[in-house]
Each structure stands twice: as structure tokens, then as C-alpha cells.
Design a protein around this motif. Structure first.
Motif, PDB file in Angstrom:
ATOM      1  N   LYS A  91       0.838  -1.213   0.000  1.00 16.40           N
ATOM      2  CA  LYS A  91       0.000   0.000   0.000  1.00 16.40           C
ATOM      3  C   LYS A  91       0.864   1.251   0.000  1.00 16.40           C
ATOM      4  O   LYS A  91       0.629   2.183  -0.791  1.00 16.40           O
ATOM      5  N   GLN A  92       1.868   1.287   0.877  1.00 14.00           N
ATOM      6  CA  GLN A  92       2.708   2.477   0.994  1.00 14.00           C
ATOM      7  C   GLN A  92       3.521   2.719  -0.278  1.00 14.00           C
ATOM      8  O   GLN A  92       3.681   3.866  -0.724  1.00 14.00           O
ATOM      9  N   GLU A 112      -8.950  12.159  -4.558  1.00 12.83           N
ATOM     10  CA  GLU A 112      -8.190  11.733  -3.389  1.00 12.83           C
ATOM     11  C   GLU A 112      -8.728  10.449  -2.764  1.00 12.83           C
ATOM     12  O   GLU A 112      -7.983   9.695  -2.143  1.00 12.83           O
ATOM     13  N   TYR A 151     -12.148  -5.758   0.864  1.00 12.25           N
ATOM     14  CA  TYR A 151     -11.077  -5.009   1.524  1.00 12.25           C
ATOM     15  C   TYR A 151     -10.188  -5.927   2.353  1.00 12.25           C
ATOM     16  O   TYR A 151      -8.967  -5.772   2.385  1.00 12.25           O
ATOM     17  N   ARG A 194      -8.600   7.458  -5.995  1.00 14.22           N
ATOM     18  CA  ARG A 194      -7.309   7.095  -6.586  1.00 14.22           C
ATOM     19  C   ARG A 194      -6.745   5.795  -6.029  1.00 14.22           C
ATOM     20  O   ARG A 194      -5.897   5.166  -6.663  1.00 14.22           O
ATOM     21  N   GLN A 195      -7.194   5.357  -4.870  1.00 18.95           N
ATOM     22  CA  GLN A 195      -6.647   4.122  -4.314  1.00 18.95           C
ATOM     23  C   GLN A 195      -6.952   2.913  -5.201  1.00 18.95           C
ATOM     24  O   GLN A 195      -6.289   1.885  -5.098  1.00 18.95           O
ATOM     25  N   ARG A 202      -4.027   1.435  -7.021  1.00 16.45           N
ATOM     26  CA  ARG A 202      -3.067   0.535  -6.370  1.00 16.45           C
ATOM     27  C   ARG A 202      -3.204  -0.890  -6.902  1.00 16.45           C
ATOM     28  O   ARG A 202      -2.300  -1.704  -6.751  1.00 16.45           O
ATOM     29  N   GLU A 228      -0.139   3.299 -14.146  1.00 18.58           N
ATOM     30  CA  GLU A 228      -0.112   3.038 -12.706  1.00 18.58           C
ATOM     31  C   GLU A 228       0.678   1.789 -12.351  1.00 18.58           C
ATOM     32  O   GLU A 228       0.900   1.499 -11.164  1.00 18.58           O
ATOM     33  N   LYS A 279       2.740   1.801  -3.342  1.00 20.85           N
ATOM     34  CA  LYS A 279       1.826   2.260  -4.392  1.00 20.85           C
ATOM     35  C   LYS A 279       1.406   3.711  -4.166  1.00 20.85           C
ATOM     36  O   LYS A 279       1.361   4.513  -5.111  1.00 20.85           O
ATOM     37  N   ASP A 280       1.077   4.060  -2.939  1.00 21.24           N
ATOM     38  CA  ASP A 280       0.655   5.437  -2.660  1.00 21.24           C
ATOM     39  C   ASP A 280       1.787   6.424  -2.923  1.00 21.24           C
ATOM     40  O   ASP A 280       1.574   7.507  -3.493  1.00 21.24           O
ATOM     41  N   ILE A 306      -6.817  -1.799  -0.651  1.00 17.65           N
ATOM     42  CA  ILE A 306      -7.756  -0.851  -1.257  1.00 17.65           C
ATOM     43  C   ILE A 306      -9.067  -0.938  -0.485  1.00 17.65           C
ATOM     44  O   ILE A 306      -9.672  -2.003  -0.400  1.00 17.65           O
ATOM     45  N   ASP A 307      -9.511   0.177   0.064  1.00 13.76           N
ATOM     46  CA  ASP A 307     -10.770   0.198   0.815  1.00 13.76           C
ATOM     47  C   ASP A 307     -11.919   0.339  -0.184  1.00 13.76           C
ATOM     48  O   ASP A 307     -12.481   1.423  -0.374  1.00 13.76           O
TER      49      ASP A 307
END
Length: 495
Positions: free
Chosen positions: A60-61, A313, A380, A316-317, A320, A253, A63-64, A387-388
Motif C-alpha cells: 500500500k505504501q 483523493e 477489503y 485514486r486508491q 493501487r 499506474e 503504491k501510494d 484498497i478500501d
């Protein structure tokens, strides 16, 4: 965005398509068997790693971070690919990507290409675009071959032919293989070994003959310009190494900054997708090398709505996503409706949040996709990059109902509320007003409790759709506020 296409023709809304799908018992049986088998194996593979949660957070980190600095890493990637002997092309949408690939194939003088399984080329409808130009594209992944020979559409990210059983596959091979090349063997049965052997013999001549290969990529490493494809059958290795020209179409991406970052995903992707500790074939290539592999390498970097998605914002997740398909295999909605109902090459929970962002929510199918979920949260829980999806689904539902500012084709625009949601908007606004006025809320609760005997079991009008598939919750005999006051917060409750 007229050029934004995600691999499917025009579809009705998700409820209409899903209603037809759930009536197909064979389809439901195929999906139930396959998804339950895959998710059970995945759970076992993931449980082997004591640091799975840490890997998930690391993915996650990474990708973000990459998405926040995507402009810098894309430029670095282009410089690295070019320095290694490759050529980079930029495609704003599906139309431009198809034109680039078609031109590159035509410049070779060839009229056929072999393809590695690629979500990006399905997304842009590349096979159809090549066919219009007189170029035949041969899918070499077994499941993609089944879909192509059956004149079908993929219904799963990992297993595109998940909606087909062995008997149906045998019929497709026996009927269609001769039209595409080597015919199926006489007396072909539906045993997996015979079906796989028939596909191997059919594809072998294409691998040895083709001069042009087309691929996607699971990852791109910015620091070296290396592309990575992971697969289980070996067809990818053949397509990536035998042709003289290799053209890779990849979403922007899919980039990671360094080889060390890649290490995380090579642990999480195989376990979360195919339930394997590592993929049988992990192919990497960096530009071109004399005497080894393709003589010419072209990388087509595809936007097709991704930059617009990046501007959101919350939404965009979705970028990922590493296309593991774990969310599909645990989703109760996908299990019953199948992939075609989503009207996109990206089905299931991830498709329900990705397609409406890539295409926008103007069409009936895209406006309905955020509602293709029970919000149970299982997607999730299994996502290897956290990704939530439920959060994004609710976010997109708000966009559909309320409209508001979004980015389309790089421009800030204001969406109008979608049609058919007037009653929902009115109900939500009334609820918001009530919750911000304690006196009105208290009066409404008491009135609801005292009239509970007269409440209908189903709602009228627009509410009929909601109670058509669930019970209307019973109102308690006493509001919580009154109980709290009467019992002094429960202290005076008789036990």
C-alpha cells in the motif's frame, strides 16, 4: 471521454444484466465452484506468511508513494527504457493506443501477432482494432484462447473463462480450432490434460511463426526500465522471447520505483491470485540485447482515464490494484452475477470502482456499478494492497446521486446528479436535517415506536426496490433515548 473504453460493448444497467445472469443455473454453478476453490487455496497460501499484514501495508505504501510522484517516475522510466534500446510511446486514451500499436505492427509488414494475457489490451479493445486493419491477434493464454475461440468476453481477471465448464470448452475447441489454425484432435474429451494438450498443439505453430508479440506487464521498474510479466503456463515466455518485435501496452499506474519495491509484490501477487508461493514463470526484460530476445521493443504507456482517477483523493486508491482478483473470489455479488454483468473487462468489486472512474458515471451501466455491492467488506479484507473498496463505492454512490466537481480529460467539470435518484436525494437530505435537529429526531423516534403496529412490511414507491430483497427492520417498542432516561443509563434496569 469518447476514447475511454474498457473492453466491453454498451450494456444495460448492472441490475438488468445481473437479473439475467442469476437465472442461469449453469453459470452460477460454474462460478460458485471456481471462486470457492480459488479462495480456499489462497487463504491457505497467505496463512503461511507470518508477515502478510506487513507485506500488505508495504505494498500500500509503495503504491501510494508512487502515485503521489507518478510524473517523476514515469519520466525516469522513459529515460531508462530509451537508454536500454527501447522506444516509449504515450497514449492518452484507447483510440490513440490502438493507432500506435496498429501502426507499429504495419511497419513490420506482418499481418498477425501473438499475445500474452493483458488486461490493458482488452481494456482498449486492441484485438478489434487490429482486425479492422487486417491484422489477426492470437491469444495464447489458455483461458483467453477459450474466450477468443468461443467469440466470448472475459468474465474474470485471473480466469477469464471461469464461466465455462469442461464440457463447454471441449465443444468450443472441437468446433472452432480449425478456423484459427490447427484443429482439435479427433475424439477430444473434456479431461483437463487433453484440453491443455489440444491448446498446446494449436498454439505451438503460432509461437514459432509469429514475428510480432504483444503484451502487457504486471510491473514496470522505473530505475532500470525493466518490465515484468508473471504467469503460470509458459505462453508468456514464448511470446516475450521468440518474436522479432515486442510491443507492450501498460497502464501508467503499473510502475514501481525500484527493484527492492518489486520484491514485495512478487510475494503478495502470486499468493493472492493463484495461491502459489511464486509464479512458475516470472519474465523480466530491459530494452533490447543483441542476439537475445526481440530486436525491437516498444512500450506504449496508457492513460485512458487514469490521470483523472488520480485527481480523486478517495477514488485514486483503485490505482493501487495489482490485478490479483482476490476481491472477485470473495464477493457474494460477483459469485451470483458473474463478470459479464459489470459491462467492463474489470468485473467484480475492483471493476465496480475502477470502471466508473475511467469512463465516468454518465452511462447507465457506470452509474449503477457503485451499487453492485452489499458493502460486506470482504473485498477489503483480502486485498493485498489494502484498497478500501467499500469506502470508494460509497464515495462513488454520492457522486452519482449528488453530482459535484470531478476531473475529466484533465479538466475540472461539475457533474449533474444522475437521473432516477431524486427520491434518494430527498430522503438523504431529510435524514441529514433530522439528525442535526435533536428535537425532531426525538419526536420522530417516539412517533415511530407508538405507531409500530401499523407499519407496513414493505415500503411503497421507490422504497419497494429496497424491501423487495430484505425485511424492513422492526421498530422497537421504546426509543433508546427514552429507555436511557427511564433507567438512568441502565442502572435502574430491573434484572
Amino acid at each position: 471521454m469518447s476514447g475511454t473504453f474498457v473492453g466491453m460493448p454498451a450494456f444495460p444497467s448492472f441490475p438488468v444484466a445481473a437479473h439475467e445472469a442469476v437465472g442461469n443455473r449453469t453459470l452460477r454453478g460454474n462460478l460458485r465452484h471456481a471462486t470457492h476453490t480459488i479462495r480456499a487455496k489462497r487463504a491457505k497460501a497467505v496463512a503461511e506468511l507470518s508477515d502478510w499484514d506487513a507485506l500488505r501495508e508495504a505494498g500500500k505504501q509503495i503504491k501510494d508513494h508512487t502515485l503521489r510522484h507518478l510524473d517523476r517516475y514515469l519520466v525516469q522510466l522513459e529515460e531508462s527504457v530509451t537508454a536500454a534500446g527501447g522506444t516509449v510511446h504515450w497514449a492518452a486514451d484507447a483510440d490513440e493506443a490502438n493507432r500506435i500499436v496498429t501502426r507499429l505492427v504495419q511497419e513490420t509488414g506482418e499481418s498477425e501477432v501473438v499475445k500474452v494475457k493483458s488486461m490493458a489490451t482488452q481494456e482498449i479493445g486492441l484485438n478489434e482494432a487490429l482486425e479492422e486493419a487486417g491484422i489477426r491477434a492470437y491469444e495464447t493464454d489458455l483461458a483467453e484462447l477459450i474466450v477468443q475461440l468461443g467469440k466470448d468476453r472475459p468474465s474474470h481477471i485471473l480466469v477469464p473463462a471461469i464461466h465455462r465448464n469442461r464440457g463447454e470448452i471441449r465443444e468450443i475447441f472441437a468446433r472452432e480450432m480449425s478456423e484459427w489454425g490447427r484443429p482439435a484432435p479427433d475424439g477430444l474429451t473434456d479431461t483437463p490434460a487433453e484440453l491443455a494438450e489440444a491448446a498446446r498443439l494449436h498454439l505451438r505453430e503460432k509461437f514459432l511463426r509469429a514475428k510480432v508479440g504483444v503484451s502487457g506487464a504486471n510491473f514496470m521498474v522505473a530505475e532500470t526500465g525493466t518490465l515484468v510479466v508473471v504467469e503460470s503456463e509458459g505462453n508468456g515466455r514464448m511470446c516475450l522471447t521468440l518474436p522479432e518485435t515486442l510491443i507492450s501496452v501498460v497502464g501508467i499506474e503499473k510502475i514501481v520505483p525500484t527493484w527492492q519495491d518489486l520484491e514485495v509484490f512478487l510475494q503478495t501477487l502470486p499468493r493472492s491470485s493463484t495461491a502459489e508461493r511464486m509464479n512458475p514463470y516470472t519474465s523480466t526484460w530491459t530494452g533490447t540485447t543483441d542476439g537475445d530476445g526481440p530486436r525491437a521493443f516498444h512500450l506504449v504507456l496508457l492513460d485512458n482515464g487514469r490521470t483523472d482517477t488520480l485527481a480523486d483523493e478517495v477514488g485514486r486508491q483503485a490505482l493501487r490494484c495489482i490485478r490479483c482478483s482476490a476481491c472477485l473470489n470473495v464477493c457474494p455479488v460477483y459469485e451470483r452475477a458473474g463478470g459479464h454483468a459489470y459491462g467492463s473487462v474489470y468485473p467484480g468489486p475492483i471493476g465496480a470502482i475502477l470502471s466508473p472512474q475511467l469512463r465516468g458515471t454518465a452511462s447507465e451501466i457506470d452509474a449503477s456499478l457503485p451499487y453492485a455491492s452489499s458493502l460486506c467488506g470482504a473485498c477489503y479484507e483480502v486485498c493485498p494492497v489494502a484498497i478500501d473498496i467499500p469506502e470508494v463505492l460509497v464515495h462513488l454512490r454520492e457522486r452519482v446521486v449528488e453530482g459535484g466537481p470531478v476531473t475529466r480529460e484533465g479538466n475540472k467539470v461539475v457533474l449533474q446528479p444522475a437521473k432516477g435518484h431524486a427520491a434518494e436525494r430527498a430522503a438523504m437530505r431529510a435524514t441529514r436535517w433530522t439528525f442535526t435537529h435533536p428535537g425532531a429526531l426525538r419526536t420522530g423516534q417516539r412517533l415511530a415506536s407508538r405507531t409500530r403496529r401499523f407499519h407496513p412490511r414493505t415500503l411503497p414507491g421507490p422504497g419497494r426496490a429496497w424491501t423487495g430483497t430484505r425485511d424492513l427492520p422492526a421498530v422497537p417498542a421504546e426509543p433508546f433515548r427514552d429507555w436511557w432516561q427511564r433507567t438512568n443509563g441502565g442502572k435502574g434496569e430491573t434484572k
